[in-house]
Design an enzyme around this catalytic site. Structure first.
Site, PDB file in Angstrom:
ATOM      1  N   HIS A  70       0.835  -1.198   0.000  1.00  0.00           N
ATOM      2  CA  HIS A  70       0.000   0.000   0.000  1.00  0.00           C
ATOM      3  C   HIS A  70       0.871   1.250   0.000  1.00  0.00           C
ATOM      4  CE1 HIS A  70       0.481   0.839   4.362  1.00  0.00           C
ATOM      5  NE2 HIS A  70       0.353  -0.466   4.547  1.00  0.00           N
ATOM      6  N   ASP A  72      -0.290   4.374   1.026  1.00  0.00           N
ATOM      7  CA  ASP A  72      -0.710   5.390   1.983  1.00  0.00           C
ATOM      8  C   ASP A  72      -0.040   5.192   3.337  1.00  0.00           C
ATOM      9  OD1 ASP A  72      -2.288   3.006   2.279  1.00  0.00           O
ATOM     10  OD2 ASP A  72      -3.699   4.114   3.525  1.00  0.00           O
ATOM     11  N   GLU A 156      -5.204   1.774   2.607  1.00  0.00           N
ATOM     12  CA  GLU A 156      -5.145   0.585   3.455  1.00  0.00           C
ATOM     13  C   GLU A 156      -5.278   0.942   4.927  1.00  0.00           C
ATOM     14  OE1 GLU A 156      -3.299  -2.582   5.955  1.00  0.00           O
ATOM     15  OE2 GLU A 156      -2.688  -0.489   5.729  1.00  0.00           O
ATOM     16  N   GLU A 157      -4.867   2.161   5.295  1.00  0.00           N
ATOM     17  CA  GLU A 157      -4.800   2.534   6.705  1.00  0.00           C
ATOM     18  C   GLU A 157      -6.129   3.039   7.270  1.00  0.00           C
ATOM     19  OE1 GLU A 157      -2.446   1.747   8.469  1.00  0.00           O
ATOM     20  OE2 GLU A 157      -0.532   1.855   7.417  1.00  0.00           O
ATOM     21  N   GLU A 185       4.261  -5.948   3.952  1.00  0.00           N
ATOM     22  CA  GLU A 185       4.003  -5.495   5.321  1.00  0.00           C
ATOM     23  C   GLU A 185       5.261  -5.678   6.165  1.00  0.00           C
ATOM     24  OE1 GLU A 185       1.500  -4.066   6.762  1.00  0.00           O
ATOM     25  OE2 GLU A 185      -0.149  -4.290   5.329  1.00  0.00           O
TER      26      GLU A 185
END
Length: 393
Positions: A70, A72, A156-157, A185
């Site tokens: 991701h 963001d 995603e956050e 991740e």
């Protein structure tokens, strides 16, 4: 900003961090990533979908590896732009930070070799260092042994309904086809396999409102929740081994609310309960376990009710799949269970083995002093280069 994908992935991480990309504001970084992939890679089909950037090869190779990350971050906390420093190694227990240019402690540690270079900044851990590794490999792998798909997604956050990978799953599902998926991740440079599922239930207690000076005329809803909390406090969580990964479950009260005023016996209160469950349980099985655990509390009490408010399935490790097993071998056999929930669950639901693998300590994600040892970025890059260059069996 123009990104140089062929640059050292440490420098590329810093460049990504220096492009602010708080959730819902990823247009600039998505544009930079898209432009770099179009200009600096060969053999990739590149697609922009909102603020998601997708790229894939079609060399006719027998297997496909998907790399996803991701773009963001959480809100910036005075930690952009990035900065690179030398500090006393955390392995010594000395967390004193000092500039590479000055500081007696740094020089003293250098004499014993107990120093490390660290990159600070929002997203260094979660997860622009992982993105940098993937982008660098896309540009520098001359003859990969697998066809590659890269997905860089937004949001995603924040709430799951905004998640860019979820949008791709709904609108471009053919892009998710793969033999194994790797999410960048933060995992401390270890493979974290699968992920736990999570659900939340709300237990609501009723009662009868009364003046607290005449409490015997009322029925206190908060007191009724006491027996729920007692069961949760006495709960003994299960530990389960799946494919050599140990998952530890947890059943916890995470919010309690009730009360009307300082002189009123309340007639309603609730407790939110979160169950983190191992991926050998389905959501339905996990919910049934919660109901059975709390059943003695509800027996004969019509003023207590339970409602499922949120749930998402976990993901089995899938390490026995050939491509995943080769990745474990490339990482020196080091792996562990993922306790939190991540987007690997989306791939597992599609029958695709998926793991979390990226630089950075996940415990440092979202912190003001978020930072990653630069050696870990190099290590993850080298491991994935070995894996992606090896001939599949």
């Amino acid at each position: 900003m123009t990104l140089n994908l062929a640059a050292d992935p440490i420098a590329l991480t810093a460049a990504l961090v220096d492009i602010p990309s708080v959730s819902r504001d990823e247009a600039a970084i998505a544009g930079a990533v898209e432009a770099a992939l179009r200009a600096q890679t060969t053999g990739f089909e590149v697609l922009r979908h909102g603020n998601c950037v997708l790229a894939r090869t079609d060399r006719g190779l027998p297997q496909r590896v998907l790399l996803a990350g991701h773009l963001d971050t959480v809100p910036i906390a005075d930690n952009v732009p990035s900065r690179r420093e030398t500090r006393a190694s955390a392995a010594t227990g000395d967390e004193t930070r000092a500039s590479a240019a000055t500081g007696d402690e740094t020089r003293a540690s250098a004499a014993t070799g107990d120093v490390e270079e660290v990159l600070y900044g929002c997203g260094t851990v979660d997860m622009k260092s992982g993105d940098a590794v993937f982008l660098h490999l896309a540009a520098t792998l001359a003859e990969p042994a697998y066809d590659l798909t890269l997905i860089f997604y937004d949001c995603e956050e924040i709430e799951a309904r905004f998640n860019g990978l979820g949008a791709i799953e709904r609108e471009l599902p053919e892009w998710l086809a793969a033999d194994v998926a790797i999410l960048g991740e933060p995992s401390g440079g270890l493979i974290e396999a699968g992920c736990q599922g999570t659900l939340r239930v709300r237990v609501t207690a009723g009662g009868t409102r009364a003046h607290s000076a005449r409490s015997w005329l009322g029925d206190n809803a908060i007191h009724r929740l006491g027996k729920v909390l007692a069961v949760l406090a006495a709960y003994r969580a299960r530990t389960v081994d799946i494919d050599g990964c140990e998952y530890r479950e947890g059943l916890s009260a995470v919010r309690v609310e009730g009360g009307v005023a300082g002189n009123v016996v309340p007639d309603e209160a609730f407790v939110d309960v979160n169950f983190r469950f191992a991926p050998d349980r389905s959501v339905d099985q996990a919910l049934q376990h919660v109901r059975e655990t709390l059943a003695p509390v509800f027996d004969g009490d019509p003023l207590l009710s339970l409602e499922l408010t949120d749930s998402v399935a976990g993901a089995l490790p899938g390490l026995a799949a050939p491509a995943a097993a080769r990745l474990v071998d490339a990482a020196g056999g080091r792996f562990r269970a993922k306790y939190g929930w991540t987007d690997v669950s989306r791939f597992a639901a599609r029958g695709i083995p998926a793991v979390n693998y990226g630089p950075g300590d996940p415990n440092l994600a979202h912190k003001r002093d978020e930072h990653v040892p630069v050696a870990q970025i190099t290590e993850v890059t080298d491991t994935l280069r070995r894996f992606l260059s090896a001939e599949p069996a």
